[in-house]
Scaffold this motif. Structure first.
Motif, PDB file in Angstrom:
ATOM      1  N   ALA A  65       0.647  -1.357   0.020  1.00 44.74           N
ATOM      2  CA  ALA A  65       0.072  -0.056  -0.004  1.00 44.74           C
ATOM      3  C   ALA A  65       1.018   1.380   0.374  1.00 44.74           C
ATOM      4  CB  ALA A  65      -1.024   0.257   0.766  1.00 44.74           C
ATOM      5  N   THR A  66       1.967   1.405   1.037  1.00 43.71           N
ATOM      6  CA  THR A  66       2.927   2.632   0.891  1.00 43.71           C
ATOM      7  C   THR A  66       3.721   2.685  -0.846  1.00 43.71           C
ATOM      8  OG1 THR A  66       3.074   2.271   3.271  1.00 43.71           O
ATOM      9  CG2 THR A  66       4.355   3.641   2.138  1.00 43.71           C
TER      10      THR A  66
ATOM     11  N   ALA B  40       1.090   3.844  -3.275  1.00 44.17           N
ATOM     12  CA  ALA B  40       1.304   5.337  -2.949  1.00 44.17           C
ATOM     13  C   ALA B  40       2.062   6.251  -3.433  1.00 44.17           C
ATOM     14  CB  ALA B  40       0.446   5.761  -1.055  1.00 44.17           C
ATOM     15  N   ARG B  41       3.445   5.275  -2.877  1.00 40.05           N
ATOM     16  CA  ARG B  41       4.565   6.227  -3.388  1.00 40.05           C
ATOM     17  C   ARG B  41       4.395   6.189  -5.235  1.00 40.05           C
ATOM     18  NH1 ARG B  41       8.282   3.656   0.777  1.00 40.05           N
ATOM     19  NH2 ARG B  41       8.475   5.592   2.821  1.00 40.05           N
ATOM     20  N   PHE B  42       4.243   5.455  -5.986  1.00 36.24           N
ATOM     21  CA  PHE B  42       4.103   5.162  -7.317  1.00 36.24           C
ATOM     22  C   PHE B  42       3.035   6.377  -8.158  1.00 36.24           C
ATOM     23  CE2 PHE B  42       6.896   0.987  -6.959  1.00 36.24           C
ATOM     24  CZ  PHE B  42       7.949   1.679  -7.049  1.00 36.24           C
ATOM     25  N   ASP B  43       2.521   6.025  -7.208  1.00 32.58           N
ATOM     26  CA  ASP B  43       0.798   6.820  -7.411  1.00 32.58           C
ATOM     27  C   ASP B  43       0.972   8.326  -7.580  1.00 32.58           C
ATOM     28  OD1 ASP B  43      -2.049   7.374  -8.229  1.00 32.58           O
ATOM     29  OD2 ASP B  43      -2.016   8.273  -6.403  1.00 32.58           O
ATOM     30  N   MET B  44       1.710   8.249  -6.270  1.00 38.24           N
ATOM     31  CA  MET B  44       2.523  10.505  -6.804  1.00 38.24           C
ATOM     32  C   MET B  44       3.445  10.308  -7.805  1.00 38.24           C
ATOM     33  SD  MET B  44       1.013  11.464  -3.677  1.00 38.24           S
ATOM     34  CE  MET B  44       2.176  13.079  -3.718  1.00 38.24           C
ATOM     35  N   LEU B  45       4.451   9.705  -8.324  1.00 37.56           N
ATOM     36  CA  LEU B  45       5.404   9.998  -8.797  1.00 37.56           C
ATOM     37  C   LEU B  45       5.217   9.904 -10.036  1.00 37.56           C
ATOM     38  CD1 LEU B  45       8.465   7.351  -7.548  1.00 37.56           C
ATOM     39  CD2 LEU B  45       8.105  10.216  -7.738  1.00 37.56           C
TER      40      LEU B  45
END
Length: 93
Positions: free
Chosen positions: A7-8, A11-16
């Motif tokens: 999940a973390t 979320a990081r890849f979604d932000m990037l």
């Protein structure tokens, strides 16, 4: 085997995955302690658009603001993101 916090990482890849946020992060990596107006000029966006992206990145814990007199400067504040930017080829100027 070490458990991966999927999940973390998602979320990081979604932000990037947002090109505007990624360009802002790359510009911040190249020029630490940069103010919004300089950052907007560096990425070719309006100050308002950069400020909105910075709010999202700050909520995520990726950037932090530092007040210097009347100016607010921004810098990366998340080691993993810094490492990811290096991994994709980001270099400091």
């Amino acid at each position: 085997m070490t458990e991966v916090d999927t999940a973390t990482w998602a979320a990081r890849f979604d932000m990037l995955s947002d090109p505007n946020r990624l360009e802002i992060l790359l510009a911040m990596h190249r020029t630490p302690d940069i103010c919004v107006s300089d950052l907007a000029e560096a990425v070719g966006r309006t100050e308002n658009a950069v400020s909105q992206a910075l709010r999202v990145l700050r909520r995520q814990g990726w950037v932090r603001s530092v007040r210097v007199g009347r100016t607010v400067n921004y810098q990366l504040d998340e080691g993993t993101v810094h490492d990811l930017l290096h991994w994709i080829g980001a270099r400091r100027s």
